[in-house]
Motif scaffolding. Structure first.
Motif, PDB file in Angstrom:
ATOM      1  N   VAL A 214       0.830  -1.206   0.000  1.00  0.00           N
ATOM      2  CA  VAL A 214       0.000   0.000   0.000  1.00  0.00           C
ATOM      3  C   VAL A 214       0.870   1.263   0.000  1.00  0.00           C
ATOM      4  O   VAL A 214       0.514   2.260  -0.633  1.00  0.00           O
ATOM      5  N   GLY A 215       2.003   1.225   0.683  1.00  0.00           N
ATOM      6  CA  GLY A 215       2.852   2.409   0.793  1.00  0.00           C
ATOM      7  C   GLY A 215       4.004   2.426  -0.193  1.00  0.00           C
ATOM      8  O   GLY A 215       5.157   2.650   0.187  1.00  0.00           O
ATOM      9  N   ARG A 216       3.686   2.207  -1.461  1.00  0.00           N
ATOM     10  CA  ARG A 216       4.759   2.120  -2.473  1.00  0.00           C
ATOM     11  C   ARG A 216       5.577   3.405  -2.566  1.00  0.00           C
ATOM     12  O   ARG A 216       6.767   3.365  -2.844  1.00  0.00           O
ATOM     13  N   HIS A 217       4.948   4.560  -2.360  1.00  0.00           N
ATOM     14  CA  HIS A 217       5.632   5.837  -2.539  1.00  0.00           C
ATOM     15  C   HIS A 217       5.981   6.505  -1.192  1.00  0.00           C
ATOM     16  O   HIS A 217       6.411   7.656  -1.176  1.00  0.00           O
ATOM     17  N   ALA A 218       5.784   5.797  -0.097  1.00  0.00           N
ATOM     18  CA  ALA A 218       5.931   6.413   1.224  1.00  0.00           C
ATOM     19  C   ALA A 218       7.398   6.639   1.581  1.00  0.00           C
ATOM     20  O   ALA A 218       8.295   5.912   1.129  1.00  0.00           O
ATOM     21  N   TRP A 219       7.633   7.643   2.427  1.00  0.00           N
ATOM     22  CA  TRP A 219       8.998   7.983   2.837  1.00  0.00           C
ATOM     23  C   TRP A 219       9.665   6.840   3.602  1.00  0.00           C
ATOM     24  O   TRP A 219      10.893   6.700   3.580  1.00  0.00           O
ATOM     25  N   PHE A 220       8.873   5.992   4.275  1.00  0.00           N
ATOM     26  CA  PHE A 220       9.451   4.932   5.100  1.00  0.00           C
ATOM     27  C   PHE A 220       9.724   3.649   4.310  1.00  0.00           C
ATOM     28  O   PHE A 220      10.170   2.654   4.885  1.00  0.00           O
ATOM     29  N   ARG A 221       9.462   3.658   2.988  1.00  0.00           N
ATOM     30  CA  ARG A 221       9.590   2.433   2.198  1.00  0.00           C
ATOM     31  C   ARG A 221      10.985   1.791   2.299  1.00  0.00           C
ATOM     32  O   ARG A 221      11.098   0.565   2.432  1.00  0.00           O
ATOM     33  N   PRO A 222      12.106   2.562   2.247  1.00  0.00           N
ATOM     34  CA  PRO A 222      13.422   1.903   2.373  1.00  0.00           C
ATOM     35  C   PRO A 222      13.574   1.142   3.689  1.00  0.00           C
ATOM     36  O   PRO A 222      14.139   0.044   3.718  1.00  0.00           O
ATOM     37  N   ALA A 223      13.069   1.720   4.789  1.00  0.00           N
ATOM     38  CA  ALA A 223      13.158   1.033   6.070  1.00  0.00           C
ATOM     39  C   ALA A 223      12.245  -0.184   6.106  1.00  0.00           C
ATOM     40  O   ALA A 223      12.599  -1.224   6.686  1.00  0.00           O
ATOM     41  N   ALA A 224      11.059  -0.082   5.494  1.00  0.00           N
ATOM     42  CA  ALA A 224      10.138  -1.223   5.458  1.00  0.00           C
ATOM     43  C   ALA A 224      10.732  -2.381   4.652  1.00  0.00           C
ATOM     44  O   ALA A 224      10.617  -3.545   5.037  1.00  0.00           O
ATOM     45  N   ASP A 225      11.379  -2.065   3.529  1.00  0.00           N
ATOM     46  CA  ASP A 225      12.030  -3.105   2.730  1.00  0.00           C
ATOM     47  C   ASP A 225      13.135  -3.791   3.529  1.00  0.00           C
ATOM     48  O   ASP A 225      13.280  -5.019   3.501  1.00  0.00           O
ATOM     49  N   ALA A 226      13.926  -2.990   4.242  1.00  0.00           N
ATOM     50  CA  ALA A 226      15.031  -3.549   5.025  1.00  0.00           C
ATOM     51  C   ALA A 226      14.510  -4.389   6.183  1.00  0.00           C
ATOM     52  O   ALA A 226      15.060  -5.461   6.491  1.00  0.00           O
ATOM     53  N   LEU A 227      13.456  -3.912   6.841  1.00  0.00           N
ATOM     54  CA  LEU A 227      12.888  -4.679   7.949  1.00  0.00           C
ATOM     55  C   LEU A 227      12.293  -5.987   7.445  1.00  0.00           C
ATOM     56  O   LEU A 227      12.406  -7.029   8.103  1.00  0.00           O
ATOM     57  N   TYR A 228      11.668  -5.954   6.270  1.00  0.00           N
ATOM     58  CA  TYR A 228      11.115  -7.179   5.689  1.00  0.00           C
ATOM     59  C   TYR A 228      12.226  -8.216   5.479  1.00  0.00           C
ATOM     60  O   TYR A 228      12.071  -9.393   5.831  1.00  0.00           O
ATOM     61  N   ALA A 229      13.346  -7.779   4.928  1.00  0.00           N
ATOM     62  CA  ALA A 229      14.462  -8.703   4.698  1.00  0.00           C
ATOM     63  C   ALA A 229      15.001  -9.242   6.015  1.00  0.00           C
ATOM     64  O   ALA A 229      15.305 -10.435   6.147  1.00  0.00           O
ATOM     65  N   ARG A 230      15.118  -8.354   7.009  1.00  0.00           N
ATOM     66  CA  ARG A 230      15.663  -8.785   8.307  1.00  0.00           C
ATOM     67  C   ARG A 230      14.739  -9.797   8.986  1.00  0.00           C
ATOM     68  O   ARG A 230      15.197 -10.804   9.546  1.00  0.00           O
ATOM     69  N   VAL A 231      13.427  -9.539   8.957  1.00  0.00           N
ATOM     70  CA  VAL A 231      12.492 -10.454   9.603  1.00  0.00           C
ATOM     71  C   VAL A 231      12.422 -11.771   8.823  1.00  0.00           C
ATOM     72  O   VAL A 231      12.315 -12.854   9.421  1.00  0.00           O
ATOM     73  N   ALA A 232      12.510 -11.704   7.495  1.00  0.00           N
ATOM     74  CA  ALA A 232      12.505 -12.925   6.690  1.00  0.00           C
ATOM     75  C   ALA A 232      13.691 -13.826   7.047  1.00  0.00           C
ATOM     76  O   ALA A 232      13.577 -15.057   7.011  1.00  0.00           O
ATOM     77  N   LEU A 233      14.822 -13.231   7.398  1.00  0.00           N
ATOM     78  CA  LEU A 233      15.980 -14.024   7.804  1.00  0.00           C
ATOM     79  C   LEU A 233      15.678 -14.862   9.034  1.00  0.00           C
ATOM     80  O   LEU A 233      16.269 -15.938   9.221  1.00  0.00           O
ATOM     81  N   GLU A 234      14.780 -14.383   9.901  1.00  0.00           N
ATOM     82  CA  GLU A 234      14.421 -15.185  11.072  1.00  0.00           C
ATOM     83  C   GLU A 234      13.696 -16.460  10.663  1.00  0.00           C
ATOM     84  O   GLU A 234      13.699 -17.446  11.407  1.00  0.00           O
TER      85      GLU A 234
END
Length: 498
Positions: A214-234
């Motif tokens: 939903v937040g494709r253009h949001a300012w927090f998108r880089p952090a959301a992408d990074a958090l997704y990768a970090r949580v996926a590693l778990e």
């Protein structure tokens, strides 16, 4: 409300056709809010300042709203502007009286965030945050979207996750009822941060999928992408982290909004550390350090773990003295802030770096602190580290109990990575771990689980699609996969299967 960046030039065209006055000031205010969502905080501050000038002698309610938006801006503005704005706003909030205006609640929330992340004033931040929330009196539908992220984060950073989740759950319902995509996206991201801290891995991933979609253009998108990768590693899923590091741009971080870039750099570094790429991890964490210390001036270790992560990297590269110096600085800051989860994380990292009897003592203190905090996954990691160190230093099965506890807690959190390491260490120590939990609902992806739970609760496909901001076709696809994995044929069987 849809989060479309074309809102900015549209507002600017409207302004060009309006004479100065309350209507003009109102559109300036909306333009500023659109800039905030797009991450252009400097232009947002300009718009708010002009709106304040135009309402100086007329609309008190609008002026209060603009002042509240400026208070939110103060938290994220560059230091000189931030301190000047806070100096104007704080005196209005000094007296603990009944809140009279919704804009005042927004100001309270913004200053609470400022005290939390810039001053490390735990008691002061929580007192203001409680007044802002008012037990649910804050009107989330009329407040700027970033406010939810700020207010909830004050409680989460202080280990009061239950209140933070209460705010975010209310905001999600508000967003769905109002069709407010920016509020839905930023709240899903904030909720994922909270759940990741708590070690609720599958739900955190599900929220991140929604936030990123939903937040494709949001300012927090880089952090959301990074958090997704970090949580996926778990979950022992390495592909998202590999893709993140392949696209990461340490050499040109200024292309990201600095608040999101700082968190993204921290998470990218942690991903690289887990994957064993020490040079890459050091580069990202050094950049995160630069942003936090010299760009956004944020020093609260509850917000960013760059010191602990960088200490682990330095220790692995043979620079233990610098690693311990970083951890000593982080421990001072963590104790100033006072949240047990943050102090426990620092002590756990120090124990792993120190090793020997001193390391065992630090890890034992960390396990005790983390056991009384909401940071369940960090607790499991500390138990794993303590068990391995006990085995290394004392042998004879001295660490088996901690390793068993780590295995059970990691499984409860959904961390296949920590569970795998605990199981391997337990076998090496002569233990006989139980079998991994790999059947039934554990096979569902986070999105499949979320859709299945809503379907089991009686919602129709269209209701689920509306609530999750996805298409009906996507809901049908998730349900089909869920039926196959659970061995059921209809939604009536889902409740029992789950």
């Amino acid at each position: 409300a849809a989060g479309d960046p074309r809102a900015v030039p549209t507002f600017e065209r409207v302004l060009a056709g309006l004479a100065s006055g309350d209507a003009h000031a109102g559109v300036l205010h909306e333009l500023g809010r659109a800039h905030v969502y797009a991450g252009d905080f400097a232009r947002a501050l300009d718009a708010f300042t002009l709106a304040l000038e135009e309402t100086a002698d007329s609309d008190d309610d609008l002026q209060a709203e603009v002042l509240a938006s400026m208070a939110l801006m103060a938290v994220v503005a560059e230091p000189r502007v931030r301190e000047a704005a806070i100096a104007e706003i704080e005196p209005q909030l000094a007296r603990p009286r009944e809140v009279r205006h919704e804009g005042e609640r927004v100001m309270l929330a913004a200053v609470a965030t400022y005290r939390a992340i810039h001053r490390l004033d735990g008691p002061g931040a929580l007192a203001l945050a409680r007044r802002a929330w008012g037990g649910g009196m804050l009107g989330l539908s009329e407040s700027p979207e970033v406010l939810v992220n700020m207010l909830a984060s004050v409680f989460v950073l202080a280990d009061q996750h239950a209140v933070g989740l209460q705010i975010m759950d209310r905001a999600l319902l508000t967003a769905i009822e109002a069709g407010n995509a920016p509020l839905f996206a930023i709240t899903s991201y904030s909720r994922a941060q909270c759940l990741a801290r708590m070690g609720v891995i599958d739900d955190a991933l599900a929220d991140l999928e929604r936030a990123r979609d939903v937040g494709r253009h949001a300012w927090f998108r880089p952090a959301a992408d990074a958090l997704y990768a970090r949580v996926a590693l778990e979950r022992d899923e390495t592909e998202p982290a590999e893709a993140l590091l392949a696209d990461a741009h340490v050499s040109a971080p200024q292309t990201d909004e600095p608040w999101a870039a700082g968190l993204a750099g921290d998470l990218r570094g942690e991903c690289a550390l887990i994957l064993g790429r020490l040079d890459v991890a050091r580069a990202h964490l050094t950049e995160s350090r630069r942003i936090h210390e010299h760009v956004i001036d944020v020093h609260n270790p509850a917000r960013s773990a760059w010191r602990s992560n960088l200490a682990e990297v330095l220790h692995a590269m043979g620079d233990t003295d610098d690693a311990l110096a970083l951890l000593a600085a982080e421990e001072r800051l963590a104790r100033t802030w006072g949240a047990p989860s943050v102090i426990g994380r620092t002590l756990a990292t120090r124990g792993a770096v120190e090793g020997g009897d001193a390391g065992i003592a630090s890890l034992q203190s960390a396990v005790q602190l983390l056991g009384g905090s909401p940071a369940r996954l960090r607790h499991a990691q500390a138990q794993l580290d303590l068990g391995r160190l006990l085995e290394s230093v004392r042998g004879d099965g001295a660490g088996r109990e901690q390793l068993r506890l780590a295995l059970d807690l990691a499984d409860e959190c959904g961390s296949h990575r920590v569970a795998r390491m605990a199981r391997d260490a337990l076998v090496a120590a002569g233990g006989r771990p139980r079998r991994a939990r790999l059947t039934g609902p554990a096979s569902l992806t986070p999105s499949e689980r979320r859709v299945a739970e809503l379907a089991a609760a009686g919602q129709t496909n269209r209701e689920i699609a509306t609530g999750l901001f996805v298409t009906v076709k996507a809901v049908r696809w998730h349900l089909a996969n869920t039926y196959r994995k659970l061995g059921v044929e209809s939604r009536e069987e889902l409740g029992a299967a789950l």
